[in-house]
Design an enzyme around this catalytic site. Sequence first.
Site: not given
Ligand code: SDX
Length: 432
Positions: A308, A366
């Site tokens: 998140h 989720d």
């Molecule tokens: C919702 O914003 C809100 O409030 C949203 C929400 C709401 O109520 O409105 O809470 C609802 O959208 C919840 C999130 C649902 N999405 C998912 O579950 C999809 C999987 N999650 C990822 O796509 C990700 O965690 C996000 C999009 C939710 C957050 O992305 P960020 O903040 O841009 O984080 P990031 O991509 O910069 O991640 C940081 C690191 C990265 O690695 P590095 O680049 O530092 O090496 O963590 C890794 C990412 O690759 N990472 C994951 C991961 N999520 C982040 N690696 C594996 N699996 C994951 N799920």
Amino acid sequence: MPSETLTIRDNRTGKELELPILKGTEGPSVVDVTKFYKEFGLFTLDPGFYSTASCISEITFIDGEKGILLYRGYPIEQLAEQSNFLEVSYLLLFGKLPNQAEHEQFERLVTQHTMVHEQLKDFYRGFRRDAHPMAIMVGVIGALSAFYHDSLDIFDARSREISAYRLIAKMPTIAAFSYKYAVGQPFVYPDNERGFVENFLYMMFAVPCAKYKVSPVLVKAMDQILTLHADHEQNASTATVRLAGSSLANPFAAISAGIGALWGPAHGGANEAVLNMLGQIRTPDRIGEYIKRAKDPQDPFRLMGFGHRVYKNYDPRAKVLRKAAHDVLQELGHVDDPRFKVALELERIAREDDYFVQKKLYPNVDFYSGLILSAIGFPTNMFTVIFALARSVGWFSQWMEMISDKGQAIGRPRQLYRGAMTRDYVPLYQRD
Ligand code: SDX
């Protein structure tokens, strides 16, 4: 001069600027950069808004480090346990818990608006039966502004309130119609003798040839899901609604834009993606392979339902939903649902894995919601529709706060331009 300031010095010119630091009632303060471009001729760059506050709001507070979520100051755990979606809707819209008379009047007003204009039904026939229901929701909610001209004066508080009742009341009807259309069953009109959530389940699953009864456990779980998804500060879809609304577009058009933003699998579409992922993993022994993929920077696979932007701790909503998932599956005799077992085992493994621990990736809202919705009988492509149904209250509350702000201006970000420098046009016959 504000009490706290941040001094910024441009080392190219030696010019210094005192920027005001504004404090909130909770959470990080902000540095006000409104005058930054005027004083320095520089823009600030923050494409993913990792360090940007887009507005001042009194609606929802999140502390990502501590896993705290407050709606108008009330902890989400208490609201999920003791309140209900309709009361939380009143709280988000008007900033206080309703007293008995206000609660009854709000419920009565919402109930009076559950039906949709009979011609609105014709929109569905324009879609293929296998259209994703979110495509229908984007279209039909946007089209509501074609029917309710009498409440589109966005500067009139009464009009805004009527539009709020209409949206809250009609979202369940429109959502249920999108499902009925997909499965080829007749639309079920709202039955206003039923409570708000029970009425939605009735419109979704009742058929004309049979009596419909639903277990109170399912109604409570559904109500909790709606309450937990109602608002969440300036997430991608809410920021979209605010930006669309800042052009003074009507609230139905702005919320239709928010529905489009919510649809993405990185946001509200994640609940559908979680169920699809659990179905792909199938058995606990295959979890390791998916964890490996999730950790591989070359592999675009993400562990859906994990991570998140704000929560770097357990999403408080996921905690409530994990318990609700167990209760619903137990009530329905599905507690042995292999996807639930995979989900619990996946969470256990991920939370012990260094990659997830170091990156502070925890289950989010989720991760468990889809299991509950699937157990209640919703197809996976309806999950994000339900998220939109719940979040429409938060979107409307945030839109109302934005449009009522006297200092509100149209949102118009700038850019860092790295395109071609000025060059003269070359006629076709002179080009290589
Ligand atoms: C919702 O914003 C809100 O409030 C949203 C929400 C709401 O109520 O409105 O809470 C609802 O959208 C919840 C999130 C649902 N999405 C998912 O579950 C999809 C999987 N999650 C990822 O796509 C990700 O965690 C996000 C999009 C939710 C957050 O992305 P960020 O903040 O841009 O984080 P990031 O991509 O910069 O991640 C940081 C690191 C990265 O690695 P590095 O680049 O530092 O090496 O963590 C890794 C990412 O690759 N990472 C994951 C991961 N999520 C982040 N690696 C594996 N699996 C994951 N799920």
